[in-house]
Motif scaffolding. Structure first.
Motif, mmCIF file in Angstrom:
data_model
loop_
_atom_site.group_PDB
_atom_site.id
_atom_site.type_symbol
_atom_site.label_atom_id
_atom_site.label_comp_id
_atom_site.label_asym_id
_atom_site.label_seq_id
_atom_site.Cartn_x
_atom_site.Cartn_y
_atom_site.Cartn_z
ATOM 1 N N UNK A 222 15.045 -39.296 11.871
ATOM 2 C CA UNK A 222 15.229 -39.242 10.425
ATOM 3 C C UNK A 222 16.525 -38.500 10.124
ATOM 4 N N UNK A 223 17.402 -39.076 9.306
ATOM 5 C CA UNK A 223 18.678 -38.415 9.000
ATOM 6 C C UNK A 223 18.493 -37.146 8.170
ATOM 7 N N UNK A 224 19.467 -36.262 8.279
ATOM 8 C CA UNK A 224 19.425 -34.999 7.531
ATOM 9 C C UNK A 224 19.327 -35.226 6.030
ATOM 10 N N UNK A 225 20.001 -36.243 5.522
ATOM 11 C CA UNK A 225 19.963 -36.490 4.078
ATOM 12 C C UNK A 225 18.537 -36.810 3.611
ATOM 13 N N UNK A 226 17.750 -37.499 4.437
ATOM 14 C CA UNK A 226 16.368 -37.807 4.098
ATOM 15 C C UNK A 226 15.524 -36.534 4.109
ATOM 16 N N UNK A 227 15.721 -35.690 5.113
ATOM 17 C CA UNK A 227 14.978 -34.436 5.193
ATOM 18 C C UNK A 227 15.341 -33.528 4.021
ATOM 19 N N UNK A 228 16.614 -33.484 3.647
ATOM 20 C CA UNK A 228 17.029 -32.691 2.486
ATOM 21 C C UNK A 228 16.364 -33.199 1.216
ATOM 22 N N UNK A 229 16.285 -34.504 1.092
ATOM 23 C CA UNK A 229 15.602 -35.113 -0.052
ATOM 24 C C UNK A 229 14.140 -34.660 -0.086
ATOM 25 N N UNK A 230 13.473 -34.709 1.063
ATOM 26 C CA UNK A 230 12.068 -34.317 1.129
ATOM 27 C C UNK A 230 11.884 -32.832 0.842
ATOM 28 N N UNK A 231 12.810 -32.006 1.308
ATOM 29 C CA UNK A 231 12.741 -30.574 1.020
ATOM 30 C C UNK A 231 12.807 -30.347 -0.489
ATOM 31 N N UNK A 232 13.685 -31.069 -1.152
ATOM 32 C CA UNK A 232 13.817 -30.933 -2.606
ATOM 33 C C UNK A 232 12.550 -31.383 -3.317
ATOM 34 N N UNK A 233 11.999 -32.500 -2.889
ATOM 35 C CA UNK A 233 10.751 -32.982 -3.488
ATOM 36 C C UNK A 233 9.662 -31.937 -3.294
ATOM 37 N N UNK A 234 9.580 -31.389 -2.095
ATOM 38 C CA UNK A 234 8.572 -30.359 -1.800
ATOM 39 C C UNK A 234 8.756 -29.150 -2.708
ATOM 40 N N UNK A 235 9.988 -28.704 -2.851
ATOM 41 C CA UNK A 235 10.265 -27.509 -3.641
ATOM 42 C C UNK A 235 9.974 -27.730 -5.129
ATOM 43 N N UNK A 236 10.523 -28.792 -5.697
ATOM 44 C CA UNK A 236 10.408 -28.990 -7.142
ATOM 45 C C UNK A 236 9.050 -29.522 -7.572
#
Length: 130
Positions: A47-61
């Motif tokens: 999984x690319x970093x951009x996808x993981x960053x997206x998921x981190x943001x979804x998790x946070x917000x």
């Protein structure tokens, strides 16, 4: 107390749930993974970093736990045709990344992910830029 404009009030509530992200995020999936795995030893990233960053943001917000985030990914994969990471993979990758949520004064924010990574801005800035 003045008269409430119910149409305007309703529209504000609906806009709170808008989720916008660029499809470049998915289009560059393979290229980003190739770059990430070029000199990597051991099991390659899936999984690319951009996808993981997206998921981190979804998790946070959205205040999701990792298992709920996996459920989000499953539904996203049905729509976009991308693979689904399990909750432990998301958690391990999350621990390897620096994520500092931006402080915004507005209630309305835009989380945008494209090939350059994640951007969090006040509502409208990302749309004007694009």
């Amino acid at each position: 107390m003045g008269k409430i404009n119910w149409r305007e009030y309703n529209e504000k509530l609906v806009k709170r749930g808008e989720v916008l992200f660029s499809t470049e995020f998915i289009e560059d999936w393979r290229r980003e993974l190739e770059e990430m795995n070029e000199r990597k030893r051991g099991h390659p990233y899936e999984y690319p970093n951009s996808y993981i960053q997206f998921l981190i943001s979804i998790r946070y917000y959205c205040h999701l736990d990792y298992r709920s985030l996996e459920g989000f990914c499953r539904n996203l994969s049905k729509i976009l045709g991308i693979p689904t990471p399990d909750h432990s993979t998301i958690h391990k990758r999350f621990l390897k990344m620096d994520f500092i949520p931006p402080r915004l004064d507005s209630e309305e924010i835009v989380i945008a992910v494209d090939s350059t990574g994640i951007k969090v801005r006040k509502r409208g800035e990302w749309m004007r830029e694009k």
